[in-house]
Design a protein around this motif. Structure first.
Motif, PDB file in Angstrom:
ATOM      1  N   SER A 125      97.937  11.574  13.681  1.00 42.56           N
ATOM      2  CA  SER A 125      96.962  12.552  13.822  1.00 42.56           C
ATOM      3  C   SER A 125      95.630  12.054  12.856  1.00 42.56           C
ATOM      4  CB  SER A 125      97.306  14.212  13.768  1.00 42.56           C
ATOM      5  OG  SER A 125      97.825  14.247  12.367  1.00 42.56           O
TER       6      SER A 125
ATOM      7  N   SER B 236      95.243   9.152  11.568  1.00 38.63           N
ATOM      8  CA  SER B 236      94.577   7.871  11.867  1.00 38.63           C
ATOM      9  C   SER B 236      93.663   8.126  13.382  1.00 38.63           C
ATOM     10  CB  SER B 236      95.616   6.723  12.371  1.00 38.63           C
ATOM     11  OG  SER B 236      96.269   7.203  13.313  1.00 38.63           O
ATOM     12  N   LEU B 237      93.931   9.087  14.011  1.00 37.13           N
ATOM     13  CA  LEU B 237      92.803   9.362  15.184  1.00 37.13           C
ATOM     14  C   LEU B 237      91.710   9.975  14.648  1.00 37.13           C
ATOM     15  CD1 LEU B 237      95.460  10.464  17.826  1.00 37.13           C
ATOM     16  CD2 LEU B 237      94.200   8.345  17.923  1.00 37.13           C
ATOM     17  N   LEU B 238      91.948  10.929  13.455  1.00 34.97           N
ATOM     18  CA  LEU B 238      90.662  11.558  13.135  1.00 34.97           C
ATOM     19  C   LEU B 238      89.682  10.543  12.595  1.00 34.97           C
ATOM     20  CD1 LEU B 238      91.988  15.032  11.946  1.00 34.97           C
ATOM     21  CD2 LEU B 238      90.228  14.715  13.567  1.00 34.97           C
TER      22      LEU B 238
ATOM     23  N   CYS C 288      89.761   6.915  13.051  1.00 34.88           N
ATOM     24  CA  CYS C 288      89.194   6.057  13.899  1.00 34.88           C
ATOM     25  C   CYS C 288      87.991   6.632  14.758  1.00 34.88           C
ATOM     26  CB  CYS C 288      90.231   5.489  14.841  1.00 34.88           C
ATOM     27  SG  CYS C 288      91.559   4.508  14.000  1.00 34.88           S
ATOM     28  N   ARG C 289      88.018   7.810  15.213  1.00 36.53           N
ATOM     29  CA  ARG C 289      86.909   8.348  15.953  1.00 36.53           C
ATOM     30  C   ARG C 289      85.629   8.725  15.197  1.00 36.53           C
ATOM     31  NH1 ARG C 289      90.184  12.048  19.955  1.00 36.53           N
ATOM     32  NH2 ARG C 289      91.538  10.355  21.012  1.00 36.53           N
ATOM     33  N   HIS C 290      85.587   8.804  13.532  1.00 32.38           N
ATOM     34  CA  HIS C 290      84.789   9.160  12.884  1.00 32.38           C
ATOM     35  C   HIS C 290      84.080  10.482  13.372  1.00 32.38           C
ATOM     36  CE1 HIS C 290      84.909   5.170  10.966  1.00 32.38           C
ATOM     37  NE2 HIS C 290      84.780   4.649  12.147  1.00 32.38           N
ATOM     38  N   LYS C 291      84.875  11.414  13.716  1.00 35.22           N
ATOM     39  CA  LYS C 291      84.370  12.636  14.209  1.00 35.22           C
ATOM     40  C   LYS C 291      84.780  13.751  12.897  1.00 35.22           C
ATOM     41  CE  LYS C 291      84.914  12.306  19.067  1.00 35.22           C
ATOM     42  NZ  LYS C 291      85.350  13.159  20.262  1.00 35.22           N
ATOM     43  N   THR C 292      83.841  14.713  12.945  1.00 32.26           N
ATOM     44  CA  THR C 292      84.133  15.895  11.915  1.00 32.26           C
ATOM     45  C   THR C 292      85.422  16.666  12.387  1.00 32.26           C
ATOM     46  OG1 THR C 292      82.525  17.331  12.905  1.00 32.26           O
ATOM     47  CG2 THR C 292      81.614  16.205  11.297  1.00 32.26           C
TER      48      THR C 292
END
Length: 64
Positions: free
Chosen positions: A19, A21-23, A25-29
């Protein structure tokens, strides 16, 4: 016993790493509810870690 310990520690650790790494990688807040939790001083984090350890220990103790 080692298999049970591996599952009890490995699954939450894998979930945390995936979780995170997914946050990243997506460069989202972070979602709004996580932003509210991160504004507090780690009380929520410490409570959840303590609860997960207690539930894991209770589950292990009752299975014996």
């Amino acid at each position: 016993m080692t298999t049970e310990l591996l599952l009890a520690v490995g699954i939450p650790a894998a979930y945390l790493l995936i979780s995170t790494s997914l946050l990243l990688c997506r460069h989202k807040t972070l979602p709004p509810f996580l932003l509210r939790l991160s504004a507090r001083k780690a009380i929520a984090w410490n409570t959840m870690v303590g609860l997960s350890i207690a539930v894991g220990a209770l589950r292990w103790a009752t299975s014996r």
